[in-house]
Design an enzyme around this catalytic site. Sequence first.
Site, PDB file in Angstrom:
ATOM      1  N   TYR A  27       0.913  -1.142  -0.068  1.00  0.00           N
ATOM      2  CA  TYR A  27      -0.062   0.007  -0.229  1.00  0.00           C
ATOM      3  C   TYR A  27       0.993   1.040  -0.034  1.00  0.00           C
ATOM      4  CZ  TYR A  27      -3.289   3.481   1.837  1.00  0.00           C
ATOM      5  OH  TYR A  27      -4.393   4.583   1.718  1.00  0.00           O
ATOM      6  N   ASP A  30       9.376   2.892  -0.049  1.00  0.00           N
ATOM      7  CA  ASP A  30       8.273   3.749   0.689  1.00  0.00           C
ATOM      8  C   ASP A  30       8.341   3.124   2.143  1.00  0.00           C
ATOM      9  OD1 ASP A  30       5.895   4.370   2.040  1.00  0.00           O
ATOM     10  OD2 ASP A  30       4.692   3.710   0.392  1.00  0.00           O
ATOM     11  N   LYS A  73       4.204   8.777   9.031  1.00  0.00           N
ATOM     12  CA  LYS A  73       4.032   8.312  10.204  1.00  0.00           C
ATOM     13  C   LYS A  73       4.794   8.765  11.370  1.00  0.00           C
ATOM     14  CE  LYS A  73       1.156   4.914   8.475  1.00  0.00           C
ATOM     15  NZ  LYS A  73       1.056   3.986   7.501  1.00  0.00           N
TER      16      LYS A  73
END
Length: 429
Positions: free
Chosen positions: A144, A238, A266
């Site tokens: 994702y 990522d 995050k």
Amino acid sequence: MSFKNSEKLYKKGLVNLVGAVNSPVRAFASVGGNPLFIKKAKGTRITDVDDNNYVDYVLSYGPMILGHRHKKVQKAIDKALKNGYTFGASTKNEIKLAQLVCDAFAGMDKVRFVNSGTEAVLSGIRLARAFTGKDKIIKFAGCYHGHQDALLVAAGSGLATLSMPGSKGVPEGAVKNTLIATYNDIESVKAHFKKHKDIAGVIIEPVGGNMGVVIPQNTFLKELKELTKANDALLIADEVMTGFRSKFGGAQELFDVEADITCLGKVVGGGFPVGAYGARNEIMEMVAPLGGMYQAGTLSGNPIAMAAGIATLKELKRQNPYQYFEEIGGILEVILLEKAKEYNVDLVVNRFGSMLNPFFKKGVVTNFEEAQQSDTKKFAVFFWEMIRNGVFLPPSQFEAWFLSSAISERDLDTTAKAIDKAMKKVSEM
Ligand SMILES: *Cc1c(COP(=O)(O)O)cnc(C)c1O
């Protein structure tokens, strides 16, 4: 245990919010029942609106790596708030956070801050295309990378949970330059390079975290790096989830692989909306105002968010909790496996330092297809029994559990007891 107030709020929320949530996984769709509404959190504990208290392994899906409301982070935020909220001009703290981030990643000379992981990745993809002058991107099934159109195919957790093939509203044209490969299968990547000459880059979660935790096998990442290099394409890591999480320098540090472009989110914002993408000078000089790739943001580099990010990264560096994570994660892994054995439940546990994940199945999980073989009905029963015994887990089989450096013996004790009850319940299904 009562969930009365959560239920009330859920019904109320349905009127003016979509599904009463602002991000789909929070709706508890795959585990059934109503979502919990949270009142507050401190350290490793989170409290819902019915005053139920849980050990928190969601940690806002990763950012709260020091636990909630760490003293030093709180202090930095309080201080920043007194000077104003946003200026639309540069501040000293942006430079400070940029230094901390660039020091952490070997292949990063410059970084640009944005407001989310999604934004970091969509900018990173644009940058790979700008730099190479090519269009196609290879992604892996089950990874994702945020909700941008081009990468919303075979995209893991949220989508896997809702069994959506991709997403409505994404035009065919938006994904026509996206090629799908199989995680841990270098041949599937080679096949794309053989067939297509216009591949700008390969994007990967260097440790999969959105199909459950999936670890890169052997030399997979190194081979990927060589393959991209040989084809004049870029490797885009990522590390929105893995950055600062299981090593300060992310999965790249642990596996000794240097990506061309790194995307972060995050942890880097310490609980505030921050994303970042960075690379070596030659690549970053493509970005405006130095180069011709446009990317901007009204609130990018927000002073409160920068203060929270700096305080979090500095404290992380000071604590250096990565060995502790390894120990605690290892203990949880052993407890899960022992209880599964005791109650005769088929279980695979994948773990990368402070991210871990049980799959209710036999064998191994090395890619999305194997992850999807997990019995999600068993996970749902397990999830609710953990809740009833004071442990808050991500409400999806395909989301990683996260550890914070604040976790204590007592938390582990609560967790071990809950796992015993939950595994027993699964065995009685
Ligand atoms: C969470 C995540 C994103 C998206 O970040 P948002 O801040 O939710 O937009 C992208 N990539 C990975 C690997 C993630 O875990």
